[in-house]
Scaffold this motif. Structure first.
Motif, PDB file in Angstrom:
ATOM      1  N   GLU A  99      -0.287  12.880  -5.970  1.00 60.97           N
ATOM      2  CA  GLU A  99       0.852  12.454  -5.273  1.00 60.97           C
ATOM      3  C   GLU A  99       0.430  11.968  -3.704  1.00 60.97           C
ATOM      4  O   GLU A  99       0.832  10.891  -3.410  1.00 60.97           O
ATOM      5  N   ASP A 100      -0.617  12.904  -3.368  1.00 57.53           N
ATOM      6  CA  ASP A 100      -0.887  12.616  -2.207  1.00 57.53           C
ATOM      7  C   ASP A 100      -1.652  11.135  -1.690  1.00 57.53           C
ATOM      8  O   ASP A 100      -1.390  10.485  -0.843  1.00 57.53           O
ATOM      9  N   PHE A 101      -2.330  10.875  -2.976  1.00 54.85           N
ATOM     10  CA  PHE A 101      -3.298   9.724  -2.560  1.00 54.85           C
ATOM     11  C   PHE A 101      -2.399   8.475  -3.058  1.00 54.85           C
ATOM     12  O   PHE A 101      -2.311   7.483  -2.343  1.00 54.85           O
ATOM     13  N   GLY A 102      -1.420   8.563  -3.872  1.00 54.76           N
ATOM     14  CA  GLY A 102      -0.260   7.631  -4.292  1.00 54.76           C
ATOM     15  C   GLY A 102       0.709   7.217  -3.392  1.00 54.76           C
ATOM     16  O   GLY A 102       0.752   6.092  -2.866  1.00 54.76           O
ATOM     17  N   ASP A 103       0.935   8.620  -2.488  1.00 56.96           N
ATOM     18  CA  ASP A 103       1.900   8.263  -1.306  1.00 56.96           C
ATOM     19  C   ASP A 103       1.217   7.552  -0.278  1.00 56.96           C
ATOM     20  O   ASP A 103       1.892   6.622   0.269  1.00 56.96           O
ATOM     21  N   ALA A 104       0.188   7.718  -0.011  1.00 58.68           N
ATOM     22  CA  ALA A 104      -0.651   7.095   1.107  1.00 58.68           C
ATOM     23  C   ALA A 104      -0.786   5.635   0.659  1.00 58.68           C
ATOM     24  O   ALA A 104      -0.809   4.744   1.815  1.00 58.68           O
ATOM     25  N   PHE A 105      -1.303   5.353  -0.706  1.00 60.34           N
ATOM     26  CA  PHE A 105      -1.501   3.892  -0.899  1.00 60.34           C
ATOM     27  C   PHE A 105      -0.004   3.103  -0.895  1.00 60.34           C
ATOM     28  O   PHE A 105      -0.198   1.962  -0.188  1.00 60.34           O
ATOM     29  N   MET A 106       1.019   3.902  -1.142  1.00 63.14           N
ATOM     30  CA  MET A 106       2.347   3.127  -1.027  1.00 63.14           C
ATOM     31  C   MET A 106       2.630   2.899   0.494  1.00 63.14           C
ATOM     32  O   MET A 106       3.234   1.996   0.830  1.00 63.14           O
ATOM     33  N   LYS A 107       2.346   3.877   1.254  1.00 65.47           N
ATOM     34  CA  LYS A 107       2.830   3.714   2.483  1.00 65.47           C
ATOM     35  C   LYS A 107       1.948   2.643   3.117  1.00 65.47           C
ATOM     36  O   LYS A 107       2.264   1.587   4.121  1.00 65.47           O
ATOM     37  N   GLY A 108       0.560   2.631   3.060  1.00 61.57           N
ATOM     38  CA  GLY A 108      -0.312   1.668   3.440  1.00 61.57           C
ATOM     39  C   GLY A 108       0.128   0.106   2.964  1.00 61.57           C
ATOM     40  O   GLY A 108       0.194  -0.867   3.445  1.00 61.57           O
ATOM     41  N   LEU A 109       0.621   0.094   1.658  1.00 64.19           N
ATOM     42  CA  LEU A 109       1.011  -1.029   1.056  1.00 64.19           C
ATOM     43  C   LEU A 109       2.198  -1.797   1.631  1.00 64.19           C
ATOM     44  O   LEU A 109       2.520  -3.061   2.084  1.00 64.19           O
ATOM     45  N   THR A 125       2.907  -3.111  -8.798  1.00 63.19           N
ATOM     46  CA  THR A 125       2.632  -1.889  -7.930  1.00 63.19           C
ATOM     47  C   THR A 125       3.159  -0.691  -8.942  1.00 63.19           C
ATOM     48  O   THR A 125       2.509   0.182  -8.696  1.00 63.19           O
ATOM     49  N   LYS A 126       4.413  -0.875  -9.762  1.00 64.70           N
ATOM     50  CA  LYS A 126       4.733  -0.017 -10.667  1.00 64.70           C
ATOM     51  C   LYS A 126       3.675   0.625 -11.475  1.00 64.70           C
ATOM     52  O   LYS A 126       3.242   1.502 -11.941  1.00 64.70           O
ATOM     53  N   ALA A 127       3.058  -0.431 -12.108  1.00 60.14           N
ATOM     54  CA  ALA A 127       1.758  -0.450 -13.101  1.00 60.14           C
ATOM     55  C   ALA A 127       0.633   0.430 -12.315  1.00 60.14           C
ATOM     56  O   ALA A 127      -0.036   1.484 -12.749  1.00 60.14           O
ATOM     57  N   PHE A 128       0.263   0.122 -11.155  1.00 57.34           N
ATOM     58  CA  PHE A 128      -0.569   0.886 -10.346  1.00 57.34           C
ATOM     59  C   PHE A 128      -0.295   2.275 -10.019  1.00 57.34           C
ATOM     60  O   PHE A 128      -1.018   3.229 -10.179  1.00 57.34           O
ATOM     61  N   GLY A 129       0.956   2.250  -9.701  1.00 58.03           N
ATOM     62  CA  GLY A 129       1.514   3.938  -9.629  1.00 58.03           C
ATOM     63  C   GLY A 129       1.531   4.745 -10.720  1.00 58.03           C
ATOM     64  O   GLY A 129       1.131   6.011 -10.629  1.00 58.03           O
ATOM     65  N   LEU A 177      -6.229  -4.942  -0.186  1.00 57.17           N
ATOM     66  CA  LEU A 177      -6.997  -4.738   0.918  1.00 57.17           C
ATOM     67  C   LEU A 177      -6.569  -4.739   2.248  1.00 57.17           C
ATOM     68  O   LEU A 177      -7.067  -4.162   3.175  1.00 57.17           O
ATOM     69  N   ARG A 178      -5.326  -5.147   2.385  1.00 57.57           N
ATOM     70  CA  ARG A 178      -4.568  -5.301   3.615  1.00 57.57           C
ATOM     71  C   ARG A 178      -4.142  -3.817   4.206  1.00 57.57           C
ATOM     72  O   ARG A 178      -3.991  -3.461   5.290  1.00 57.57           O
ATOM     73  N   ILE A 179      -4.106  -2.669   3.055  1.00 60.70           N
ATOM     74  CA  ILE A 179      -4.045  -1.421   3.439  1.00 60.70           C
ATOM     75  C   ILE A 179      -4.877  -1.052   4.589  1.00 60.70           C
ATOM     76  O   ILE A 179      -4.572  -0.476   5.352  1.00 60.70           O
ATOM     77  N   ALA A 186      -4.517   1.579   7.496  1.00 54.73           N
ATOM     78  CA  ALA A 186      -4.254   3.024   7.405  1.00 54.73           C
ATOM     79  C   ALA A 186      -4.952   3.715   8.474  1.00 54.73           C
ATOM     80  O   ALA A 186      -4.666   4.728   8.806  1.00 54.73           O
ATOM     81  N   ASP A 187      -6.283   3.185   8.796  1.00 55.31           N
ATOM     82  CA  ASP A 187      -6.942   3.919   9.961  1.00 55.31           C
ATOM     83  C   ASP A 187      -7.592   2.711  10.942  1.00 55.31           C
ATOM     84  O   ASP A 187      -8.339   1.893  10.387  1.00 55.31           O
ATOM     85  N   SER A 188      -7.191   2.757  12.116  1.00 55.38           N
ATOM     86  CA  SER A 188      -7.285   1.442  13.060  1.00 55.38           C
ATOM     87  C   SER A 188      -9.092   1.437  13.179  1.00 55.38           C
ATOM     88  O   SER A 188      -9.464   0.644  13.583  1.00 55.38           O
ATOM     89  N   SER A 189      -9.596   2.569  13.142  1.00 55.20           N
ATOM     90  CA  SER A 189     -11.054   3.006  13.548  1.00 55.20           C
ATOM     91  C   SER A 189     -11.944   2.360  12.378  1.00 55.20           C
ATOM     92  O   SER A 189     -13.151   2.056  12.237  1.00 55.20           O
TER      93      SER A 189
END
Length: 198
Positions: A99-109, A125-129, A177-179, A186-189
């Motif tokens: 859930e954590d990883f999937g949520d972070a993925f969706m947020k970044g997307l 995206t649904k298939a990936f989810g 990739l744009r995540i 997701a992380d500017s550094s």
């Protein structure tokens, strides 16, 4: 005598080089104790490590990530336009639930795509989810690989085993990739590290 000694040393060095095949197979980049090989093979093509770094959240190290491309690129547009296969390798530095990883993925997307693109990519995206839902999560040390294979699509492996369905659209892989290298990463550094900044 000294000339003979130099010659013997040179010969020994040449033998060592020859025995390694002149390869750099053991060359690797160390990121938080995670070693990323300087090259990887995807679909029969050798890719180069474009850059690698750590995704941190607050003060916690979440995962180490390496980006592999056919040729080194230093800009997001160049990476997205890159021809041939590509690879993202993620090594978890802590336990993460699906859930954590999937949520972070969706947020970044969502942060790096507009509404029209999100609508167009929704089936993929649904298939990936569903893939995230099918795994219990990532344990510390797990290796998740996300490959783009031209003519085939996006393929994922967890610890060397294929997971999820192949997703065919290049636009979807670029959205992934744009995540990390998009306008709102997701992380500017981490972004400049993936784009080859030292």
């Amino acid at each position: 005598m000294t000339n003979r000694r130099k010659m013997m040393q040179a010969t020994a060095a040449a033998v060592l080089l020859a025995s390694s095949g002149g390869r750099h197979a053991f060359a690797a980049t160390d990121v938080a104790g995670v070693k990323f090989e300087d090259s990887a093979s995807v679909a029969g093509q050798t890719l180069k490590l474009n850059g690698a770094g750590i995704r941190t959240k607050v003060i916690f190290k979440v995962y180490a990530l390496g980006l592999y491309l056919p040729e080194k690129k230093t800009g997001t547009a160049e990476v997205l336009a890159s021809q041939g296969p590509r690879r993202v390798q993620i090594v978890s530095l802590r336990d993460l639930s699906s859930e954590d990883f999937g949520d972070a993925f969706m947020k970044g997307l969502n942060a790096n795509t507009d509404q029209a693109e999100r609508t167009r990519l929704l089936p993929q995206t649904k298939a990936f989810g569903e893939m995230f839902g099918a795994i219990p999560g990532l344990k510390k040390g797990d290796v998740l690989i996300v490959d783009w294979v031209p003519g085939v699509g996006t393929q994922c492996q967890l610890n060397g085993k294929k997971i999820g369905e192949t997703v065919p659209d290049l636009a979807f892989y670029n959205a992934i990739l744009r995540i990390w290298i998009g306008d709102n990463p997701a992380d500017s550094s981490l972004k400049p590290k993936l784009l080859g900044a030292s």
